[in-house]
Scaffold this motif. Structure first.
Motif, PDB file in Angstrom:
ATOM      1  N   ILE A 560       0.820  -1.171  -0.032  1.00  0.00           N
ATOM      2  CA  ILE A 560       0.185   0.192   0.046  1.00  0.00           C
ATOM      3  C   ILE A 560       0.828   1.160  -0.061  1.00  0.00           C
ATOM      4  O   ILE A 560       2.127   1.267   0.301  1.00  0.00           O
ATOM      5  CB  ILE A 560      -0.992  -0.070   1.272  1.00  0.00           C
ATOM      6  CG1 ILE A 560      -0.029   0.324   2.605  1.00  0.00           C
ATOM      7  CG2 ILE A 560      -1.770  -1.058   1.097  1.00  0.00           C
ATOM      8  CD1 ILE A 560      -0.936   0.361   3.709  1.00  0.00           C
ATOM      9  N   LYS A 561       0.160   2.254  -0.377  1.00  0.00           N
ATOM     10  CA  LYS A 561       0.756   3.689  -0.375  1.00  0.00           C
ATOM     11  C   LYS A 561      -0.344   4.813   0.384  1.00  0.00           C
ATOM     12  O   LYS A 561      -1.353   4.712  -0.279  1.00  0.00           O
ATOM     13  CB  LYS A 561       1.212   4.357  -1.544  1.00  0.00           C
ATOM     14  CG  LYS A 561       2.219   5.290  -1.503  1.00  0.00           C
ATOM     15  CD  LYS A 561       2.690   5.795  -3.106  1.00  0.00           C
ATOM     16  CE  LYS A 561       3.808   6.904  -2.789  1.00  0.00           C
ATOM     17  NZ  LYS A 561       3.168   8.019  -2.433  1.00  0.00           N
ATOM     18  N   VAL A 562      -0.119   5.043   1.409  1.00  0.00           N
ATOM     19  CA  VAL A 562      -0.897   6.061   2.296  1.00  0.00           C
ATOM     20  C   VAL A 562      -0.333   7.589   1.512  1.00  0.00           C
ATOM     21  O   VAL A 562       0.686   7.921   1.968  1.00  0.00           O
ATOM     22  CB  VAL A 562      -0.782   6.027   3.640  1.00  0.00           C
ATOM     23  CG1 VAL A 562      -1.783   6.935   4.399  1.00  0.00           C
ATOM     24  CG2 VAL A 562      -0.878   4.519   4.203  1.00  0.00           C
ATOM     25  N   ASP A 563      -1.686   8.183   1.174  1.00  0.00           N
ATOM     26  CA  ASP A 563      -1.364   9.532   0.826  1.00  0.00           C
ATOM     27  C   ASP A 563      -2.368  10.381   1.531  1.00  0.00           C
ATOM     28  O   ASP A 563      -3.445  10.744   1.210  1.00  0.00           O
ATOM     29  CB  ASP A 563      -1.687   9.722  -0.844  1.00  0.00           C
ATOM     30  CG  ASP A 563      -1.311  11.055  -1.340  1.00  0.00           C
ATOM     31  OD1 ASP A 563      -1.220  11.914  -0.412  1.00  0.00           O
ATOM     32  OD2 ASP A 563      -1.243  11.168  -2.403  1.00  0.00           O
ATOM     33  N   ASP A 564      -2.025  11.028   2.497  1.00  0.00           N
ATOM     34  CA  ASP A 564      -2.733  12.077   3.696  1.00  0.00           C
ATOM     35  C   ASP A 564      -2.163  13.490   3.167  1.00  0.00           C
ATOM     36  O   ASP A 564      -2.205  14.081   4.385  1.00  0.00           O
ATOM     37  CB  ASP A 564      -2.474  11.380   4.940  1.00  0.00           C
ATOM     38  CG  ASP A 564      -1.171  11.726   5.615  1.00  0.00           C
ATOM     39  OD1 ASP A 564      -0.188  11.656   4.565  1.00  0.00           O
ATOM     40  OD2 ASP A 564      -1.074  11.053   6.635  1.00  0.00           O
ATOM     41  N   SER A 565      -1.741  13.616   2.171  1.00  0.00           N
ATOM     42  CA  SER A 565      -1.046  15.112   1.789  1.00  0.00           C
ATOM     43  C   SER A 565      -2.394  16.093   1.823  1.00  0.00           C
ATOM     44  O   SER A 565      -3.804  15.441   1.694  1.00  0.00           O
ATOM     45  CB  SER A 565      -0.483  15.091   0.582  1.00  0.00           C
ATOM     46  OG  SER A 565      -1.082  15.009  -0.633  1.00  0.00           O
ATOM     47  N   SER A 566      -2.341  17.256   1.681  1.00  0.00           N
ATOM     48  CA  SER A 566      -3.036  18.159   1.617  1.00  0.00           C
ATOM     49  C   SER A 566      -3.788  18.641   0.167  1.00  0.00           C
ATOM     50  O   SER A 566      -4.836  19.204  -0.139  1.00  0.00           O
ATOM     51  CB  SER A 566      -2.790  19.858   2.065  1.00  0.00           C
ATOM     52  OG  SER A 566      -1.822  20.296   1.387  1.00  0.00           O
ATOM     53  N   ASN A 567      -3.152  17.822  -0.841  1.00  0.00           N
ATOM     54  CA  ASN A 567      -3.775  17.821  -2.208  1.00  0.00           C
ATOM     55  C   ASN A 567      -5.188  17.328  -2.566  1.00  0.00           C
ATOM     56  O   ASN A 567      -5.804  16.559  -1.428  1.00  0.00           O
ATOM     57  CB  ASN A 567      -2.822  17.065  -3.163  1.00  0.00           C
ATOM     58  CG  ASN A 567      -1.697  17.707  -3.219  1.00  0.00           C
ATOM     59  OD1 ASN A 567      -0.368  17.099  -2.825  1.00  0.00           O
ATOM     60  ND2 ASN A 567      -1.396  18.899  -4.153  1.00  0.00           N
ATOM     61  N   SER A 568      -5.746  17.918  -3.267  1.00  0.00           N
ATOM     62  CA  SER A 568      -7.240  17.255  -3.529  1.00  0.00           C
ATOM     63  C   SER A 568      -7.221  15.749  -3.809  1.00  0.00           C
ATOM     64  O   SER A 568      -6.194  15.386  -4.189  1.00  0.00           O
ATOM     65  CB  SER A 568      -7.920  17.953  -4.798  1.00  0.00           C
ATOM     66  OG  SER A 568      -7.309  17.755  -5.926  1.00  0.00           O
ATOM     67  N   ILE A 569      -8.559  15.096  -3.586  1.00  0.00           N
ATOM     68  CA  ILE A 569      -8.378  13.536  -3.854  1.00  0.00           C
ATOM     69  C   ILE A 569      -8.090  13.453  -5.014  1.00  0.00           C
ATOM     70  O   ILE A 569      -7.596  12.346  -5.676  1.00  0.00           O
ATOM     71  CB  ILE A 569      -9.993  13.268  -3.660  1.00  0.00           C
ATOM     72  CG1 ILE A 569     -10.049  13.195  -1.704  1.00  0.00           C
ATOM     73  CG2 ILE A 569     -10.163  11.703  -4.118  1.00  0.00           C
ATOM     74  CD1 ILE A 569      -9.547  12.495  -1.438  1.00  0.00           C
ATOM     75  N   GLY A 570      -8.698  13.895  -6.148  1.00  0.00           N
ATOM     76  CA  GLY A 570      -8.385  14.094  -7.484  1.00  0.00           C
ATOM     77  C   GLY A 570      -7.014  13.915  -8.103  1.00  0.00           C
ATOM     78  O   GLY A 570      -6.409  13.141  -8.654  1.00  0.00           O
TER      79      GLY A 570
END
Length: 645
Positions: A560-570
């Motif tokens: 897996i790769k977790v992406d909890d950055s502030s960028n938009s979901i898209g």
């Protein structure tokens, strides 16, 4: 359809750190590359699938050999004398090129220019002048119409490019005015260059060695151990995966021509009198695209598509079996079958000891590239190592019925032979013991015609007088209860880096609504990351659910790769599409309330929403390729409430 844009793909690979030039901060070294996180994972997944498809499925005996190889081993195998390519040099600035690759690149560029000129002529537009140039594929190219005879000549040369000697390549370069494409300078005649990296073993420098150019020699030298491990049963195969090194003349095509690379090689040992394969019926109806040498000899490159069973052009069943298994492996990875062909080696290109040899070539933006070689090496390797070391690398097979036969036999009278020839005895004996039956009969006749005496050469090249006192040559009857033979070897050899890059090109595309949105459609089994875990935002309410899902996915062995950055979901979806991540699990406020999450599929961007346990089971089945996304969409309703793309 949008034309393939290699520059755009390379930007994606660079941005996502699939790989990068080694030591780039110091200017880099041509032909050396570092793999980043997705590149490492992709390579590991390709190797894992290779092991499952070949080593486990075929019950092969795996080994890991030494990278450093004594020079004596590679001298015996022929690499020291014959592991060479032809190179040419720019006579003014000294730039080096591999001769056949340069000829190929220049003629292909000229043919491409001819194609443009003919297209312009057909459309009624003005044909470009000879000095009107355009940038294409990183080279200066002139759009000029060629004479039909010249065009045909170029096409024939390209079809036979692997069959030319150094002298022939030099003649082609001179005849067609091929120069350094960048400078226009003249080139030298082709000269041979050995591709191995030379080194010394130990501090004294007395023991010369090389970095291995392949993994095969370690397997051959361990043949007796493999045979014993396999309870003396034939046929069987050994396998090895590891780094190999070739000092390429002019590495210019990214991962396709490098100086350090991973190989996966198989040595399948088979009875020379029976090269049938027990599982041939499983693959005999599989269709492959064959390019036999007879078609290449005609200057053509269009393959024929026939079943393995129909392919009588392949020397034997075992060789055909492995060609089919190679195709199944490559297409399972994601290689497009219509951009895969099996090209038979030309006679001049094939090793002198080989019975037959085919290359699995994959088409990319660089043209048709050999990614797998599959050869019947006959008994050459085991024979030369056995002769050099005096260790018998043979199979002993008990016979149900004894074999009775006659054979011409040489017997040396040691009491006379040694004292008479003295210091020359060993040289003469080596020559005599190397003679086959026909040669022994000729020697016997020569002794008879010479009234009991004749001259023979020693291994030192001098002539020596021998008589009937020295030896006897007679027909003798033998009864064999045990058959001894040296196995033949069928060798499939895989360049993992070349396969990896070709796969990336085959799965790369951009979305119709936005060419800036690149996608790498890796099959789930080889994708670097299987699932993106993406919380709607970095709100603390999602922390526990993200941690729990991460743990449960790891327990299922799902990368897996977790992406909890502030960028938009898209945006987060888009950059993981560039990594080739096939699925994404999204956590939102509804997830916190009712324990449901969405599962998104990369290529279609469609989603389903179910409880966590259901999504985890579906995801496991998808990653293990037990179910398709199309089937999932039939079983669960499409989730369309949110518009996140």
């Amino acid at each position: 359809m949008t034309a393939f844009n290699r520059t755009a793909l390379e930007e994606v690979l660079k941005k996502r750190f699939f790989y990068a030039p080694s030591f780039q901060a110091y200017g880099g070294v041509a032909g050396l590359y570092d793999y980043g996180p997705p590149g490492c994972a992709l390579q590991a997944n390709i190797i894992d699938l290779w092991r499952k498809h070949f080593v486990l499925e075929e019950e092969m005996l795996e080994m890991d050999g030494s990278i450093m190889t004594p020079a004596e081993v590679l001298k015996t195998s022929g690499h020291v004398d014959k592991f060479t390519d032809w190179m040419v040099k720019d006579l003014k600035i000294g730039e080096i090129f591999r001769a056949d690759h340069l000829v190929e690149a220049v003629l292909e560029t000229r043919l491409d220019g001819d194609k443009q000129a003919r297209k312009a002529e057909a459309e009624g537009s003005v044909q470009p002048e000879k000095n009107k140039k355009e940038k294409k594929k990183g080279k200066i190219q002139t759009a000029v119409k060629l004479e039909d005879s010249v065009k045909a000549d170029y096409e024939e040369i390209l079809a036979k490019i692997d069959n030319y000697s150094g002298i022939e390549l030099g003649a082609i370069i001179r005849k067609h005015g091929i120069k350094n494409p960048e400078t226009g300078n003249d080139l030298s005649d082709p000269v041979e260059f050995n591709l191995m990296f030379e080194s010394n073993i130990g501090p004294t420098g007395h023991l010369k060695g090389y970095l291995r150019p392949e993994t095969a020699q370690g397997q051959f030298l361990n043949f007796k151990r493999f045979l014993e491990f396999n309870n003396d049963k034939m046929p069987f195969a050994s396998a090895s995966i590891g780094r190999s090194f070739r000092n390429e003349i002019s590495p210019r095509s990214g991962l396709l021509r490098v100086r350090e690379f991973v190989m996966a090689e198989i040595e399948h040992y088979v009875d020379p009198n029976n090269k049938d394969h027990p599982r041939f019926n499983e693959i005999k109806d599989l269709k492959l695209r064959f390019l036999p040498r007879v078609i290449q000899d005609e200057g053509k490159t269009e393959p024929i598509e026939i079943t393995v069973d129909e392919a009588k052009i392949v020397d034997n069943q075992t060789l055909g079996y492995f060609l089919a298994r190679i195709q199944l492996f490559l297409t399972k990875l994601g290689i497009k079958s219509d951009r895969l062909r099996f090209r038979q080696h030309m006679l001049n290109e094939m090793a002198h000891y080989a019975c037959d040899c085919w290359d699995a070539e994959i088409q990319s933006s660089y043209g048709w590239i050999e990614c797998v070689g599959c050869a019947d090496r006959s008994a050459y390797d085991l024979t030369v190592h056995s002769n050099r070391t005096k260790e018998k690398l043979i199979v002993r097979e008990s016979l149900a019925e004894p074999i009775v036969y006659e054979k011409t036999v040489l017997e040396i009278n040691k009491k006379v032979f040694g004292p008479k020839l003295r210091q020359h005895a060993k040289s003469v004996e080596e020559y005599l013991t190397s003679l086959n039956e026909e040669q022994l009969e000729a020697l016997k006749k020569s002794l008879q015609d010479g009234n009991g005496g004749t001259k023979v050469p020693g291994k030192d090249g001098n002539q020596y007088e021998i008589t009937n006192e020295y030896l006897s040559i007679n027909r003798q009857t033998f009864t064999e209860h045990v058959r001894e033979y040296t196995p033949n070897v069928i060798e499939p050899s895989f360049g993992i880096g070349r396969i990896l890059y070709s796969l990336i090109e085959h799965v790369y595309w951009t979305r119709e609504d936005d060419e800036q949105r690149a996608v790498l459609s890796f099959p789930p089994r080889v994708a670097p990351f299987k699932c993106l875990l993406v919380p709607l935002s970095n709100n603390p309410a999602f922390t526990d659910l993200v941690a729990d899902l991460s743990k449960r996915l790891r327990m299922l062995s799902i990368a897996i790769k977790v992406d909890d950055s502030s960028n938009s979901i898209g945006r987060r979806y888009a950059r993981n599409d560039e990594l080739g991540t096939p699925f994404a699990v999204t956590i939102d406020f509804q997830s916190v309330n009712d324990g449901t999450v969405t599962l998104r599929e990369r290529d279609t961007t469609k989603q389903i929403r179910e409880n966590v346990d259901t999504i985890l089971q579906v995801l496991k089945d998808l990653v293990e390729e037990n179910v398709t996304w199309e089937k999932v969409m039939e079983l669960y309703p499409t989730f369309v409430t949110q518009q996140l793309e």
